[in-house]
Design a protein around this motif. Structure first.
Motif, PDB file in Angstrom:
ATOM      1  N   LEU A 133       0.848  -1.197   0.000  1.00 48.85           N
ATOM      2  CA  LEU A 133       0.000   0.000   0.000  1.00 48.85           C
ATOM      3  C   LEU A 133       0.878   1.239   0.000  1.00 48.85           C
ATOM      4  CD1 LEU A 133       0.059   1.406   3.050  1.00 48.85           C
ATOM      5  CD2 LEU A 133      -1.598  -0.350   3.578  1.00 48.85           C
ATOM      6  N   GLN A 134       0.363   2.300  -0.592  1.00 46.13           N
ATOM      7  CA  GLN A 134       0.997   3.611  -0.567  1.00 46.13           C
ATOM      8  C   GLN A 134      -0.087   4.598  -0.167  1.00 46.13           C
ATOM      9  OE1 GLN A 134       4.451   3.154  -3.983  1.00 46.13           O
ATOM     10  NE2 GLN A 134       2.451   3.879  -4.594  1.00 46.13           N
ATOM     11  N   PHE A 135      -0.139   4.937   1.116  1.00 39.42           N
ATOM     12  CA  PHE A 135      -1.180   5.827   1.624  1.00 39.42           C
ATOM     13  C   PHE A 135      -0.609   7.220   1.876  1.00 39.42           C
ATOM     14  CE2 PHE A 135      -4.443   2.683   3.680  1.00 39.42           C
ATOM     15  CZ  PHE A 135      -4.702   2.152   2.423  1.00 39.42           C
ATOM     16  N   GLN A 136      -1.365   8.220   1.462  1.00 42.58           N
ATOM     17  CA  GLN A 136      -1.017   9.600   1.791  1.00 42.58           C
ATOM     18  C   GLN A 136      -1.414   9.871   3.243  1.00 42.58           C
ATOM     19  OE1 GLN A 136      -2.425   9.003  -1.435  1.00 42.58           O
ATOM     20  NE2 GLN A 136      -0.318   9.184  -2.154  1.00 42.58           N
ATOM     21  N   THR A 137      -0.782  10.883   3.834  1.00 44.75           N
ATOM     22  CA  THR A 137      -1.115  11.245   5.210  1.00 44.75           C
ATOM     23  C   THR A 137      -1.626  12.686   5.259  1.00 44.75           C
ATOM     24  OG1 THR A 137       1.166  11.959   5.588  1.00 44.75           O
ATOM     25  CG2 THR A 137       0.588   9.719   6.260  1.00 44.75           C
ATOM     26  N   ARG A 138      -2.409  12.965   6.289  1.00 44.10           N
ATOM     27  CA  ARG A 138      -2.826  14.342   6.560  1.00 44.10           C
ATOM     28  C   ARG A 138      -3.174  14.458   8.042  1.00 44.10           C
ATOM     29  NH1 ARG A 138      -9.146  14.761   4.675  1.00 44.10           N
ATOM     30  NH2 ARG A 138      -9.917  13.320   6.259  1.00 44.10           N
ATOM     31  N   GLN A 139      -3.191  15.674   8.518  1.00 42.38           N
ATOM     32  CA  GLN A 139      -3.576  15.921   9.911  1.00 42.38           C
ATOM     33  C   GLN A 139      -5.001  16.471   9.915  1.00 42.38           C
ATOM     34  OE1 GLN A 139      -0.314  17.565  11.837  1.00 42.38           O
ATOM     35  NE2 GLN A 139      -0.824  16.574  13.743  1.00 42.38           N
ATOM     36  N   HIS A 154      -7.887  16.097  -4.408  1.00 45.54           N
ATOM     37  CA  HIS A 154      -6.853  16.019  -3.379  1.00 45.54           C
ATOM     38  C   HIS A 154      -7.508  15.952  -2.004  1.00 45.54           C
ATOM     39  CE1 HIS A 154      -2.534  16.795  -4.810  1.00 45.54           C
ATOM     40  NE2 HIS A 154      -3.175  16.096  -5.707  1.00 45.54           N
ATOM     41  N   ARG A 155      -8.712  15.385  -1.973  1.00 44.12           N
ATOM     42  CA  ARG A 155      -9.431  15.195  -0.714  1.00 44.12           C
ATOM     43  C   ARG A 155      -9.135  13.787  -0.219  1.00 44.12           C
ATOM     44  NH1 ARG A 155     -14.269  12.995   0.032  1.00 44.12           N
ATOM     45  NH2 ARG A 155     -14.727  13.102  -2.194  1.00 44.12           N
ATOM     46  N   LEU A 156      -8.476  13.687   0.924  1.00 43.08           N
ATOM     47  CA  LEU A 156      -8.048  12.380   1.409  1.00 43.08           C
ATOM     48  C   LEU A 156      -9.200  11.613   2.062  1.00 43.08           C
ATOM     49  CD1 LEU A 156      -4.774  11.200   2.475  1.00 43.08           C
ATOM     50  CD2 LEU A 156      -6.441  10.890   4.269  1.00 43.08           C
ATOM     51  N   VAL A 157      -9.347  10.365   1.656  1.00 43.36           N
ATOM     52  CA  VAL A 157     -10.312   9.460   2.286  1.00 43.36           C
ATOM     53  C   VAL A 157      -9.523   8.553   3.233  1.00 43.36           C
ATOM     54  CG1 VAL A 157     -12.010   7.630   1.913  1.00 43.36           C
ATOM     55  CG2 VAL A 157     -11.804   9.492   0.247  1.00 43.36           C
ATOM     56  N   ALA A 158      -9.759   8.701   4.534  1.00 49.13           N
ATOM     57  CA  ALA A 158      -9.048   7.867   5.515  1.00 49.13           C
ATOM     58  C   ALA A 158      -9.509   6.421   5.362  1.00 49.13           C
ATOM     59  CB  ALA A 158      -9.328   8.371   6.921  1.00 49.13           C
ATOM     60  N   ILE A 159      -8.554   5.486   5.325  1.00 51.55           N
ATOM     61  CA  ILE A 159      -8.882   4.062   5.142  1.00 51.55           C
ATOM     62  C   ILE A 159      -8.300   3.277   6.303  1.00 51.55           C
ATOM     63  CG2 ILE A 159      -8.609   2.039   3.651  1.00 51.55           C
ATOM     64  CD1 ILE A 159      -8.273   3.982   1.290  1.00 51.55           C
ATOM     65  N   GLN A 160      -9.176   2.615   7.053  1.00 49.06           N
ATOM     66  CA  GLN A 160      -8.724   1.805   8.189  1.00 49.06           C
ATOM     67  C   GLN A 160      -9.069   0.328   8.039  1.00 49.06           C
ATOM     68  OE1 GLN A 160     -10.367   4.206  11.540  1.00 49.06           O
ATOM     69  NE2 GLN A 160      -8.204   4.357  12.116  1.00 49.06           N
ATOM     70  N   ILE A 196       5.865  14.359   6.805  1.00 47.40           N
ATOM     71  CA  ILE A 196       5.564  13.066   6.174  1.00 47.40           C
ATOM     72  C   ILE A 196       4.440  13.249   5.153  1.00 47.40           C
ATOM     73  CG2 ILE A 196       4.778  10.688   6.551  1.00 47.40           C
ATOM     74  CD1 ILE A 196       7.497  11.162   7.788  1.00 47.40           C
ATOM     75  N   ARG A 197       4.697  12.807   3.911  1.00 43.62           N
ATOM     76  CA  ARG A 197       3.711  12.927   2.826  1.00 43.62           C
ATOM     77  C   ARG A 197       2.969  11.609   2.590  1.00 43.62           C
ATOM     78  NH1 ARG A 197       6.526  16.705  -1.596  1.00 43.62           N
ATOM     79  NH2 ARG A 197       4.930  15.844  -2.947  1.00 43.62           N
ATOM     80  N   THR A 198       3.751  10.526   2.540  1.00 46.92           N
ATOM     81  CA  THR A 198       3.228   9.220   2.132  1.00 46.92           C
ATOM     82  C   THR A 198       3.934   8.146   2.949  1.00 46.92           C
ATOM     83  OG1 THR A 198       3.000  10.051  -0.128  1.00 46.92           O
ATOM     84  CG2 THR A 198       2.906   7.671   0.135  1.00 46.92           C
ATOM     85  N   VAL A 199       3.236   7.035   3.208  1.00 50.53           N
ATOM     86  CA  VAL A 199       3.871   5.862   3.828  1.00 50.53           C
ATOM     87  C   VAL A 199       3.598   4.656   2.936  1.00 50.53           C
ATOM     88  CG1 VAL A 199       4.058   4.401   5.876  1.00 50.53           C
ATOM     89  CG2 VAL A 199       3.501   6.836   6.138  1.00 50.53           C
ATOM     90  N   MET A 200       4.657   3.929   2.592  1.00 49.05           N
ATOM     91  CA  MET A 200       4.515   2.691   1.830  1.00 49.05           C
ATOM     92  C   MET A 200       4.780   1.515   2.757  1.00 49.05           C
ATOM     93  SD  MET A 200       6.072  -0.105   0.329  1.00 49.05           S
ATOM     94  CE  MET A 200       7.803   0.155   0.042  1.00 49.05           C
ATOM     95  N   VAL A 201       3.898   0.505   2.701  1.00 52.15           N
ATOM     96  CA  VAL A 201       4.092  -0.739   3.462  1.00 52.15           C
ATOM     97  C   VAL A 201       3.959  -1.898   2.477  1.00 52.15           C
ATOM     98  CG1 VAL A 201       3.372  -2.129   5.441  1.00 52.15           C
ATOM     99  CG2 VAL A 201       2.948   0.347   5.452  1.00 52.15           C
ATOM    100  N   ARG A 202       4.932  -2.799   2.457  1.00 56.07           N
ATOM    101  CA  ARG A 202       4.857  -3.971   1.576  1.00 56.07           C
ATOM    102  C   ARG A 202       5.184  -5.217   2.389  1.00 56.07           C
ATOM    103  NH1 ARG A 202       7.687  -3.853  -4.156  1.00 56.07           N
ATOM    104  NH2 ARG A 202       9.536  -3.220  -2.985  1.00 56.07           N
ATOM    105  N   ARG A 203       4.427  -6.279   2.134  1.00 54.95           N
ATOM    106  CA  ARG A 203       4.606  -7.534   2.872  1.00 54.95           C
ATOM    107  C   ARG A 203       4.821  -8.685   1.898  1.00 54.95           C
ATOM    108  NH1 ARG A 203       0.673 -11.405   4.739  1.00 54.95           N
ATOM    109  NH2 ARG A 203       1.440 -12.600   6.514  1.00 54.95           N
ATOM    110  N   SER A 204       5.804  -9.514   2.206  1.00 51.75           N
ATOM    111  CA  SER A 204       6.073 -10.694   1.388  1.00 51.75           C
ATOM    112  C   SER A 204       5.047 -11.776   1.692  1.00 51.75           C
ATOM    113  CB  SER A 204       7.478 -11.227   1.679  1.00 51.75           C
ATOM    114  OG  SER A 204       7.605 -12.561   1.230  1.00 51.75           O
TER     115      SER A 204
END
Length: 451
Positions: A133-139, A154-160, A196-204
């Protein structure tokens, strides 16, 4: 055109468009309606009027498709990450084959009416398949949220809780958002603040190992955050920081440094293991990657005598699938870290018939040929933009006898086939569903040189 914005019109949906929207005609004007399905009769409201078409919002369905499903995702309509969750899965597979037909009809490569198009290969369980995943961040109100921008905004939809995202990567990004809040790490804001702009998480899928990239527009201190995160998730092997100070919409900046852990994580496909560094490209859906690569191997139909070029090779994954069946494999990629991974992976796997070089295929292939190298087979797996014009010219100049084109965009595939069919015959196209519930598909094309 007689249509006006805000006008309400009845519409019969005749087919589906390339973004999964319903398409109908109102007094000979093409109208696109997101959320409507083929065969439905709807009431919609015009939202935009263009020169040759109009766009509309779905209001009411008067006659519902028998293939319409209730999406299981609570944010399906606002997120925009998926476009087809309201369509029964087997019909999604039919739609993806139709996408290919539409693209071929639009560009009309030589003999396209007679191409053999195999049914789309789908997933038995088309959920939680995205390993990255590559999720953008915002406060927002003092809390950090992570998610995706709503389509066209550019309206962020929070995804949990995402129905197509690997569960562990989703858990980790949720925790990252909480820790960014807890430790008051600066968050990038397009107008005011750097952070922080974006966080990428990858899982094998093979090993369960995880790596993260924090993309930031300023120096940040993540020491306490990482201490807590790594204690909670011991499967995290690598954490990198990517510095992205420009205002471009690119996700990553040029410089990436590993700030914690090892260089890479280990993944597997078709029975062989390979290492992935944080910036290296790998397919988002590991389960269907097995299917895709198996189809590529089948399509190339090697006899063992070939010298193979793997263009856009990434960390070497497609080439490794062929390496034990050919005399040699040569690969190139524009990302130097990926080439380093490819070299390491080849050494670790014991392949002594591979060669990798960083650079563009359209530059390196002529260089290799000038040095006396000759290829009998070629695999291309380009980005969504398709083959570079120079690379197309290069392929047509050297004409390897066998070729496989792995595509993630049917439109640029059909466009490129117009050129490639000047020298090659399309034996068949195999569609593979790498992205269930979205309007995207992949395809494997078997090409043989005309004699």
């Amino acid at each position: 055109m007689n249509l006006q914005v805000k006008q309400k019109i009845p519409l019969k949906i005749k087919r589906m468009g390339i973004n999964g929207e319903g398409i109908g005609f109102f007094k000979k004007t093409l109208v696109f309606v997101p959320g409507a399905l083929k065969g439905e009769e709807v009431l919609c409201q015009i939202t935009a009027v263009k020169r040759n078409f109009a766009e509309a919002r779905l209001l009411t369905i008067h006659k519902k498709s028998k293939f319409r499903m209730k999406p299981q995702c609570a944010i399906y309509e606002v997120c925009g990450g998926c476009q087809l969750m309201h369509l029964r899965y087997d019909k999604q597979l039919d739609f993806k084959l139709d996408l290919l037909r539409q693209a071929l009809k639009k560009y009309q490569p030589a003999g396209y009416e007679d191409y053999i198009l195999h049914p789309t290969l789908g997933m038995a369980k088309p959920e939680f398949y995205r390993a990255k995943l590559q999720f953008q961040t915002r406060q927002f109100k003092g809390k950090v949220q992570a998610g995706l921008y709503a389509q066209g905004s550019h309206r962020l939809v929070a995804i949990q809780d995402c129905l197509v995202q690997d569960k562990v990567t989703q858990e980790i990004i949720n925790q990252v958002a909480d820790l960014l809040t807890k430790y008051q790490i600066p968050i990038h804001d397009e107008r005011r603040q750097l952070g922080i702009r974006t966080v990428m998480v990858r899982r094998s899928r093979k090993t369960g190992q995880v790596h993260l990239i924090f993309v930031t527009s300023r120096q940040v201190n993540l020491q306490r955050l990482l201490g807590e995160l790594i204690t909670m998730y011991p499967e995290i092997m690598t954490v990198a920081l990517n510095h992205h100070k420009s205002k471009s919409s690119e996700i990553y900046g040029e410089k990436t440094e590993i700030i914690w852990g090892q260089e890479s994580i280990r993944e597997s496909v078709l029975g062989y293991e390979f290492d992935l560094s944080p910036r290296a490209f790998y397919q988002l859906n590991p389960e269907q990657t097995e299917v895709l690569y198996r189809e590529a191997v089948k399509a190339l139909d090697l006899d063992g005598s070939e010298h193979l070029i793997d263009a856009y090779c990434g960390v070497g994954t497609i080439g490794f699938a062929f390496a034990h069946q050919v005399q040699s494999v040569r690969g190139m990629d524009i990302i130097p870290e990926a080439i380093e991974d490819a070299k390491k992976n080849a050494r670790r796997l014991g392949f002594d018939n591979t060669y990798y070089e960083a650079g563009r295929a359209e530059d390196l292939i002529p260089k290799w040929y000038a040095e006396g190298y000759r290829a009998d087979a070629l695999v291309v797996d380009p980005p969504r933009t398709g083959l570079d014009k120079q690379l197309l010219d290069t392929i047509l100049r050297y004409k390897p006898a066998k070729m496989v084109y792995v595509s993630c965009n049917v439109s640029t595939l059909a466009r490129d086939l117009v050129e490639l069919t000047k020298a090659y015959t399309v034996e068949y196209i195999q569609s593979v569903d790498m992205f269930p519930h979205t309007a995207r598909t992949e395809a494997v094309v078997k090409l043989t040189r005309n004699h």
